[in-house]
Design an enzyme around this catalytic site. Structure first.
Site, PDB file in Angstrom:
ATOM      1  N   LYS A 194     -24.817 -22.442   6.135  1.00  0.00           N
ATOM      2  CA  LYS A 194     -23.558 -22.751   5.460  1.00  0.00           C
ATOM      3  C   LYS A 194     -23.217 -21.620   4.490  1.00  0.00           C
ATOM      4  O   LYS A 194     -24.098 -21.092   3.806  1.00  0.00           O
ATOM      5  CB  LYS A 194     -23.696 -24.080   4.725  1.00  0.00           C
ATOM      6  N   SER A 196     -18.451 -31.453   3.407  1.00  0.00           N
ATOM      7  CA  SER A 196     -17.998 -30.078   3.420  1.00  0.00           C
ATOM      8  C   SER A 196     -18.751 -29.185   4.400  1.00  0.00           C
ATOM      9  O   SER A 196     -18.320 -28.071   4.698  1.00  0.00           O
ATOM     10  CB  SER A 196     -18.116 -29.482   2.014  1.00  0.00           C
ATOM     11  N   SER A 228     -22.034 -34.445   2.009  1.00  0.00           N
ATOM     12  CA  SER A 228     -21.535 -33.301   2.769  1.00  0.00           C
ATOM     13  C   SER A 228     -22.418 -32.825   3.902  1.00  0.00           C
ATOM     14  O   SER A 228     -22.012 -31.960   4.669  1.00  0.00           O
ATOM     15  CB  SER A 228     -21.262 -32.126   1.825  1.00  0.00           C
TER      16      SER A 228
END
Length: 473
Positions: free
Chosen positions: A71, A147, A171
């Protein structure tokens, strides 16, 4: 196709000499080149750097030669770290490895690719990224969740073997549920936050997104551990999480919080979750109704505390030393204002303003202090519940993946998508989302995730229940 394989399978093929780490990186790169344009999971990827690292990989190590997506809010030496934001997209390159990346490399894994995300991890759809939209591989007209939407979409779409995400209010778990893969948030402090760009420091936690529960356990074995660079890192023993895999769940007590099974949950989600609960019961688990009486305070508490911490953490992004810089400012204050106004997106601005407000003179006691007290009540609810049960299960998300743009003008509805995941972060507990079925929406089978929450530092039991359900299905 190697990119669709699991870590466990690939490790066996590597150690037998059937394939090499280079073969895997090349296959993942081919998958990215083929599908990333339509899915938008990756922001960038450096094939040559990954191949060089794969060629050097020590295949005798437990994750030797396995490429892992990252990420884009975790620092990896020599790579961009944009956090999905314009403010970091122009001239920032990571000068060091995050603690989690150091551990991956020490276990032989190869960090490969930067995965899209909601800007500074603020969102639950990955539509808030300033650098492009990520789409759900199950239905390209829908969101992948967020996210960590890029991480979940890459794993579910077979553009990655596995990936790292971060979880502040759901997330990792929520996008894993919406994309149909496995995502686990460890106990707060289990995995180092050093080198993770902070959103809300008392809530953030790094964890894996994988194709199977076994892979999640494998990655956790080498992600967890004490890091002196992180003041919140727990100096506790890390068990072999894979040892819990394969044990039955007979006699295990599973709690169903009555506050979570309410009207408003999508009928298909509710049916899939209930079927999973019946399946666990048929495998010997004991189902008990419990109460988490302060559940209704969770979302409001989170949206006071998380923005408050974000407003302080994001103050460092001022365009002076790195990041987006406005070139027309007449003085320092104007420089700050223009650079931040241009660099931050609408959702980030909304949360900075909210956080600054609740911390301001005259409102600190009314909002921030009260939210901290509510957080304690929520944590105490879990403590009492775990005196009666071993794990707690619920839907991960109350809804399947919605259409892109559907909640663009309704941020409150978007916030409520994390109603079941937020309390777990507030309490600092481990939680996993594991696929438990599909719901037909407009002719498309959309995944449903079951959330399994455990006691602090008891990831082993969470993984045990998740694996049992996964294998029974």
């Amino acid at each position: 196709m190697l990119a669709s394989s699991t870590i466990a399978t690939l490790r066996k093929r590597i150690t037998s000499g059937e394939i090499t780490p280079r073969d895997i990186v090349l296959d993942v790169a081919k998958a990215i080149e083929s599908r990333n344009a339509e899915i938008g999971a990756y922001l960038s990827w450096d094939v040559e750097a990954a191949l060089a690292e794969a060629d050097r990989a020590d295949i005798s190590k437990p994750l030797g030669g396995i490429p892992i997506g990252v990420k884009d809010n975790m620092n990896v030496t020599g790579q961009p770290c944009t956090c999905g934001s314009r403010i970091l997209n122009e001239n920032y390159t990571s000068p060091y490895d995050a603690g989690a990346i150091q551990r991956l490399r020490a276990s032989g894994a190869v960090p490969f690719g930067r995965l899209n995300m909601d800007e500074f991890a603020m969102g639950s759809s990955t539509e808030n990224s300033a650098l492009g939209v990520t789409r759900n591989p199950r239905d390209l007209s829908r969101v992948p969740g967020g996210s960590s939407g890029g991480s979940a979409a890459a794993v579910a779409g077979d553009l990655a073997i596995a990936a790292l995400g971060s979880d502040t209010g759901g997330s990792i778990r929520q996008p894993a549920a919406l994309c149909g893969c496995v995502g686990i948030k460890p106990t707060y402090g289990r995995v180092s936050r050093f080198g993770l760009v902070a959103f809300a420091s008392s809530l953030d936690q790094i964890g894996p997104v994988t194709k199977t529960v076994e892979d999640a356990a494998l990655l956790l074995n080498y992600l967890c551990g004490y890091d002196a660079h992180d003041s919140t890192s727990l100096n506790v023993e890390v068990p072999d999480f894979t040892a819990a895999i394969g044990r039955d769940i007979k006699g295990l007590r599973i709690g169903l919080p009555k506050e979570y099974y309410i009207s408003g949950i999508h009928a298909g989600v509710s049916a899939s979750v209930q079927a999973a609960i019946h399946q666990l019961e048929s495998l010997g688990a004991i189902i008990e109704e419990i109460s988490l009486p302060h559940t209704e305070l969770g979302v409001a508490t989170y949206y006071v505390l998380a923005p408050a911490e974000a407003s302080a953490n994001l103050a460092r992004f001022d365009g002076v030393r790195y990041g987006h810089r406005n070139g027309s400012a007449g003085d320092l204050m104007e420089h700050y204002m223009l650079s931040r106004a241009e660099g931050f997106g609408p959702e980030v601005k909304r949360r900075i303003l909210l956080g600054t407000y609740v911390l301001s003179s005259g409102y600190y006691d009314a909002y921030y202090i009260r939210a901290q007290k509510a957080r304690t009540l929520i944590r105490n609810d879990f403590t009492e519940a775990f005196k009666k049960v071993d794990v707690i299960v619920s839907p991960t998300s109350p809804m399947p993946a919605h259409k892109l743009g559907e909640l663009k003008d309704n941020p409150l509805a978007a916030y409520l998508e994390d109603v079941f995941t937020i309390p777990v972060n507030l309490a600092g507990l481990p939680g996993i989302s594991v696929p438990c079925g599909n719901v037909d929406v407009e002719g498309c089978a959309l995944p449903v995730g079951l959330q399994i929450v455990g006691k602090a530092l008891d990831e082993a039991t969470v993984l045990r229940v998740a694996h049992t359900l996964e294998q029974s299905r």
